[in-house]
Write a protein that holds these residues in place. Structure first.
Motif, mmCIF file in Angstrom:
data_model
loop_
_atom_site.group_PDB
_atom_site.id
_atom_site.type_symbol
_atom_site.label_atom_id
_atom_site.label_comp_id
_atom_site.label_asym_id
_atom_site.label_seq_id
_atom_site.Cartn_x
_atom_site.Cartn_y
_atom_site.Cartn_z
ATOM 1 N N GLY A 9 0.673 18.137 -9.679
ATOM 2 C CA GLY A 9 1.854 17.321 -9.423
ATOM 3 C C GLY A 9 2.145 17.176 -7.945
ATOM 4 N N LEU A 10 1.985 18.247 -7.207
ATOM 5 C CA LEU A 10 2.197 18.165 -5.762
ATOM 6 C C LEU A 10 1.152 17.282 -5.091
ATOM 7 C CD1 LEU A 10 3.208 21.835 -4.895
ATOM 8 C CD2 LEU A 10 4.660 19.800 -4.923
ATOM 9 N N ALA A 11 -0.088 17.404 -5.517
ATOM 10 C CA ALA A 11 -1.140 16.557 -4.954
ATOM 11 C C ALA A 11 -0.873 15.088 -5.281
ATOM 12 C CB ALA A 11 -2.504 16.977 -5.500
ATOM 13 N N SER A 12 -0.442 14.819 -6.486
ATOM 14 C CA SER A 12 -0.126 13.452 -6.893
ATOM 15 C C SER A 12 1.012 12.883 -6.053
ATOM 16 C CB SER A 12 0.251 13.429 -8.370
ATOM 17 O OG SER A 12 0.697 12.159 -8.750
ATOM 18 N N ALA A 13 2.070 13.657 -5.856
ATOM 19 C CA ALA A 13 3.208 13.186 -5.070
ATOM 20 C C ALA A 13 2.814 12.939 -3.617
ATOM 21 C CB ALA A 13 4.343 14.196 -5.146
ATOM 22 N N VAL A 14 2.013 13.821 -3.047
ATOM 23 C CA VAL A 14 1.584 13.654 -1.655
ATOM 24 C C VAL A 14 0.720 12.404 -1.511
ATOM 25 C CG1 VAL A 14 0.099 14.655 0.132
ATOM 26 C CG2 VAL A 14 1.792 16.070 -1.027
ATOM 27 N N LEU A 15 -0.196 12.187 -2.443
ATOM 28 C CA LEU A 15 -1.043 10.995 -2.368
ATOM 29 C C LEU A 15 -0.232 9.717 -2.548
ATOM 30 C CD1 LEU A 15 -4.181 12.218 -4.336
ATOM 31 C CD2 LEU A 15 -3.994 11.803 -1.888
ATOM 32 N N GLN A 16 0.749 9.739 -3.446
ATOM 33 C CA GLN A 16 1.582 8.552 -3.637
ATOM 34 C C GLN A 16 2.448 8.297 -2.416
ATOM 35 O OE1 GLN A 16 3.441 9.712 -7.284
ATOM 36 N NE2 GLN A 16 1.941 8.651 -8.557
ATOM 37 N N LEU A 17 2.960 9.337 -1.808
ATOM 38 C CA LEU A 17 3.738 9.157 -0.582
ATOM 39 C C LEU A 17 2.859 8.607 0.538
ATOM 40 C CD1 LEU A 17 6.013 12.331 -0.519
ATOM 41 C CD2 LEU A 17 6.728 9.956 -0.789
ATOM 42 N N GLY A 18 1.619 9.042 0.583
ATOM 43 C CA GLY A 18 0.694 8.554 1.599
ATOM 44 C C GLY A 18 0.401 7.070 1.463
ATOM 45 N N GLU A 52 4.144 4.656 -1.934
ATOM 46 C CA GLU A 52 4.741 4.446 -3.253
ATOM 47 C C GLU A 52 5.853 5.469 -3.468
ATOM 48 O OE1 GLU A 52 1.466 4.720 -5.935
ATOM 49 O OE2 GLU A 52 0.520 2.902 -5.168
ATOM 50 N N TRP A 53 7.023 5.182 -2.904
ATOM 51 C CA TRP A 53 8.122 6.137 -2.915
ATOM 52 C C TRP A 53 8.682 6.354 -4.311
ATOM 53 C CZ3 TRP A 53 8.588 8.748 1.424
ATOM 54 C CH2 TRP A 53 8.094 8.184 2.591
ATOM 55 N N LEU A 54 8.825 5.287 -5.068
ATOM 56 C CA LEU A 54 9.409 5.408 -6.398
ATOM 57 C C LEU A 54 8.487 6.186 -7.344
ATOM 58 C CD1 LEU A 54 11.890 4.654 -8.007
ATOM 59 C CD2 LEU A 54 10.764 2.536 -8.663
ATOM 60 N N ALA A 55 7.205 5.918 -7.268
ATOM 61 C CA ALA A 55 6.249 6.648 -8.102
ATOM 62 C C ALA A 55 6.204 8.131 -7.711
ATOM 63 C CB ALA A 55 4.864 6.025 -7.973
ATOM 64 N N ALA A 56 6.290 8.415 -6.414
ATOM 65 C CA ALA A 56 6.292 9.807 -5.956
ATOM 66 C C ALA A 56 7.545 10.526 -6.438
ATOM 67 C CB ALA A 56 6.193 9.867 -4.441
ATOM 68 N N ALA A 57 8.684 9.834 -6.409
ATOM 69 C CA ALA A 57 9.925 10.446 -6.897
ATOM 70 C C ALA A 57 9.823 10.723 -8.398
ATOM 71 C CB ALA A 57 11.112 9.536 -6.594
ATOM 72 N N GLY A 58 9.208 9.810 -9.140
ATOM 73 C CA GLY A 58 9.013 10.026 -10.575
ATOM 74 C C GLY A 58 8.106 11.213 -10.844
#
Length: 57
Positions: free
Chosen positions: A17-26, A29-35
């Protein structure tokens, strides 16, 4: 044995989950990272509740 498996699952979910959020933020994709972070928190709450229940038995 179930406690060890649950700890392993929680660790894997957190790392993924952390890797997914970091990649989405990179990618911006702020909304997807927040989800992803919200889902990660919900899964942690559920996992720790299950872990506490297993340890009390």
């Amino acid at each position: 044995m179930m406690v060890g498996l649950l700890i392993l699952v929680l660790l894997s979910v957190n790392l993924g989950g952390l890797a997914s959020a970091v990649l989405q933020l990179g990618r911006g994709e702020w909304l997807a990272a927040a989800g992803s972070v919200v889902m990660l928190v919900l899964l942690n709450v559920l996992g720790f509740a299950l872990l506490r229940d297993l340890r009390q038995r």
